[in-house]
Structures are given as C-alpha cells and as structure tokens.
Design a protein around this motif. Sequence first.
Motif, mmCIF file in Angstrom:
data_model
loop_
_atom_site.group_PDB
_atom_site.id
_atom_site.type_symbol
_atom_site.label_atom_id
_atom_site.label_comp_id
_atom_site.label_asym_id
_atom_site.label_seq_id
_atom_site.Cartn_x
_atom_site.Cartn_y
_atom_site.Cartn_z
ATOM 1 N N THR A 97 0.828 -1.207 0.000
ATOM 2 C CA THR A 97 0.000 0.000 0.000
ATOM 3 C C THR A 97 0.860 1.253 0.000
ATOM 4 O O THR A 97 0.553 2.241 -0.689
ATOM 5 C CB THR A 97 -0.944 -0.001 1.216
ATOM 6 N N ILE A 189 -1.760 -2.642 -7.409
ATOM 7 C CA ILE A 189 -3.126 -3.021 -7.013
ATOM 8 C C ILE A 189 -3.360 -4.503 -7.313
ATOM 9 O O ILE A 189 -3.938 -5.247 -6.506
ATOM 10 C CB ILE A 189 -4.158 -2.144 -7.746
ATOM 11 N N ILE A 190 -2.877 -4.947 -8.482
ATOM 12 C CA ILE A 190 -2.997 -6.368 -8.832
ATOM 13 C C ILE A 190 -2.242 -7.219 -7.813
ATOM 14 O O ILE A 190 -2.734 -8.275 -7.374
ATOM 15 C CB ILE A 190 -2.452 -6.611 -10.257
ATOM 16 N N VAL A 193 -4.277 -7.553 -4.584
ATOM 17 C CA VAL A 193 -5.370 -8.522 -4.740
ATOM 18 C C VAL A 193 -4.819 -9.947 -4.726
ATOM 19 O O VAL A 193 -5.393 -10.850 -4.090
ATOM 20 C CB VAL A 193 -6.143 -8.244 -6.042
ATOM 21 N N TRP A 194 -3.700 -10.160 -5.407
ATOM 22 C CA TRP A 194 -3.074 -11.483 -5.474
ATOM 23 C C TRP A 194 -2.671 -11.953 -4.079
ATOM 24 O O TRP A 194 -2.898 -13.108 -3.699
ATOM 25 C CB TRP A 194 -1.874 -11.408 -6.413
ATOM 26 N N LEU A 196 -3.907 -10.952 -1.178
ATOM 27 C CA LEU A 196 -5.119 -11.236 -0.401
ATOM 28 C C LEU A 196 -5.742 -12.571 -0.797
ATOM 29 O O LEU A 196 -6.308 -13.289 0.043
ATOM 30 C CB LEU A 196 -6.137 -10.111 -0.604
ATOM 31 N N TRP A 197 -5.632 -12.921 -2.064
ATOM 32 C CA TRP A 197 -6.268 -14.124 -2.588
ATOM 33 C C TRP A 197 -5.484 -15.385 -2.266
ATOM 34 O O TRP A 197 -6.055 -16.402 -1.865
ATOM 35 C CB TRP A 197 -6.441 -13.958 -4.098
#
Length: 406
Positions: A97, A189-190, A193-194, A196-197
């Motif tokens: 972030t 940002i990608i 997300v990666w 978190l996933w």
Amino acid sequence: MITMSSATSSSNSHADSRFRLPLSALLALAFAGFLTLLTETIPAGMLTQISTGLAVSEAFAGQFVTLYAIGTVLTAIPLISMTRAWPRRHLLLAALTGLLLFNSITALTSNYELALVSRFFAGVAGGVMWGMLAGYARRMVPEHLKGRALAIAGLGSPLALSLGVPLGAWLSQSIGWRFTFAAISLLTIIAIVWVLWRLPNYAGQSTQDKPVSIAMVLANPSLRMVFYVLILWILAHNILYTYIVPYLSPMGLAAQADVVLLIFGVASIAGVWLSGIFIDRMLGRLVFLNLLLFAIAMLCFATLQAQPMLILIAVAIWGLSLGAAPVLLQTACAEAAGAHADVAQSMLVTVWNLALAVGGIVGGVLLQKVGAYSFPWAMLGLLALALVLVQLSKHYAFIKAVNATD
C-alpha cells in the motif's frame, strides 16, 4: 519394533516428500519483489524525461534513485524490528500500500521536493518488503524445500534488475514517465489482490519475546561471515555494472550495451533457476562455485578485451553468478539467523545497498584515476578474498551444505 515416535517421524517425512510447492503464493511474493525493485531502478532509464517534466537537471532527476536507496538503508532494520509482532500478510500489504501511494504521488506531482519525499518513502516500503520476503517464503514449505521456495520468490529481483533501466527508457518514450509510475501503481493493485487471494497469513513474533538488537544478531559469527561474503561479492559486481558502458567502449561494444545487459539479465534468471534446483542440497558448494564462475568471468574481462564474442560469453557467466547471489545469500542468512531471520534479512538488505553504493564509488574512483581496464583486476582481488572466506567458513556460515557434503 517401530515406536510411535518413529512412526510419526516416518509419516511426517512421507508427507513432506509429497508436499507440493505453493507456486501461486510464491509467485505473488516474486511479483511484489519485482515491483519493489522496478520502482527503485526504473527512473535511471528516463532521467531526461523526468528532468524535463519537473524542470530540473538530469543530475537532480538522478536523485530519484538516490532517495529511494536512502529510504531503504535508513529504515529497513528499525522498521522490521518494530513490526516483528505484526501478522506477516498485514505487514506485506502495508508495504504494498505504501508503494502504491508513493508511486501514485510521484506520478501526479509537479513539485520536485514532494517527488523526492515520495521516493524516500517508497524506499521505506521497499526496505520493509525485502526484509520480510525471504522469511515469508520459507515459512510456506517444509525444511527440504526452503531454498527452492526462496529461489521462486526471488525471481522478481533479476527480472527487475535486467528490465528496469531499458523498460524505463522504452516506456518513457512510449507513454511518458508519469504514466509509467501510474502503470506501476496499477500493477501494485494487482499485487495486493493477489496477496489477499493466495497468501496464507502467519503470526508475527510474540510481543513478550525479548527485543532483538543489531548487536545481538551480529553476535552470531555465522551471520557475520555471510555479510562479509556479501559485501565482497556485491561490491565487486557494482564496480563494473555501474560503469559497464565506459568499460565496453574500447572494445566497440558501447552501442550494444542494451544487448550486453539483456544477456546479463537472461543469464541472471538462469542463475536463479539453477540455484533453486540444487540449493537445498549444496548451499556452500553453490556459493563457492558461483564466486569462482564470477572470478573466471572477470579473468576473461581482464585478458580477452580483443575478443568481443568471448567477452559476451563472460557477461553471461557473470550474470549467472549474480543471479544466484540473492537467493544463496538470503538462504545462508536465514539458516544462520534462525529465530531472528526477519531482522537479519533487513540487515542483509541494508548491507546489500551499502555494498552497491560503495561499489559505485570505488568504480568511479578507478575510472577517474586508472581507467576502466582496472575494473576486472580490482574485482578479482575482492573475489579471491571472498573465496577464501567461504573456504574458512565451515564452522560458521553455510553449515547446512557442509554437513550434507563433507
């Protein structure tokens, strides 16, 4: 008669042997590392565009790289120490972030001073990320796969080192330097997300644990030996890498510097791949072998300057060695540091960056006072000392490999 403990041990060993590497999670770490190092290196390829956009000289634009490095060097150790208790995924997401925020500010601002502040704090985020990636990757796998996991998570480093400068030059011509930083923000940002996933979360160290000081970590002789070898290896590398164009000029290869760097980058990736195959079985031998290959390449650089094709082969050997260096040294650092691995990794990041800086300074002095032809000879002296230290380190660093092969 098989006891319950031996049966359990056999069962665990069988389970470990069938363990499948969590490739998606490890590649998420590699992608995060790639974005971090890309953020550091990419401005070097678009200094002219940055200087025009912010109405400063190219020398001032070059401080984009300097401020990032300063941010990493000054804050990696204290921040990793302060955040030991944080859950690992939370800390990684905080660093990503920060990278997203400060790259976005750099893309949007027209104020040079604010851009430099953003570069400094991007370096802070990068230092935190590099300080934790090795420990994160190693926690995902059983003991016999820790080196291989780190090699996969470390793929981002040679990719960013080989692509950063030429990619910056190409993108700044194609879409402009501001949109280049914006594109890195989009990729970040990608990455978030990666993470978190796919990434599991691990607890940090207990807040009741005794605080870890730098002196406490450095009291470990194994770790000190790893740092000594690191300093010599990376200092030698950056003497030549920083001033590769002046060195290539007398051979008529300066115009092909992009090709030379591409050969170096591809060979670096091969070095990471090869080290990942063998690192869990022969860490110490791999360190010695890669230093020896580096020395052989520099001997070619010193004696075969009239043979450009042989110099290109030597560049590939050099790249192979340097590509293996991060994963080998990070693994040795983690093996030596044990429970203090994250703090030790943050120290490794700091020492690495300092060695890069000193290498650039030494290379500049040699270029001015003696000439570029002196680079390989100076590097050979440093590498010879590193090879001696590895041979003397059997009771200190690289213990795992020595026990397995001696």
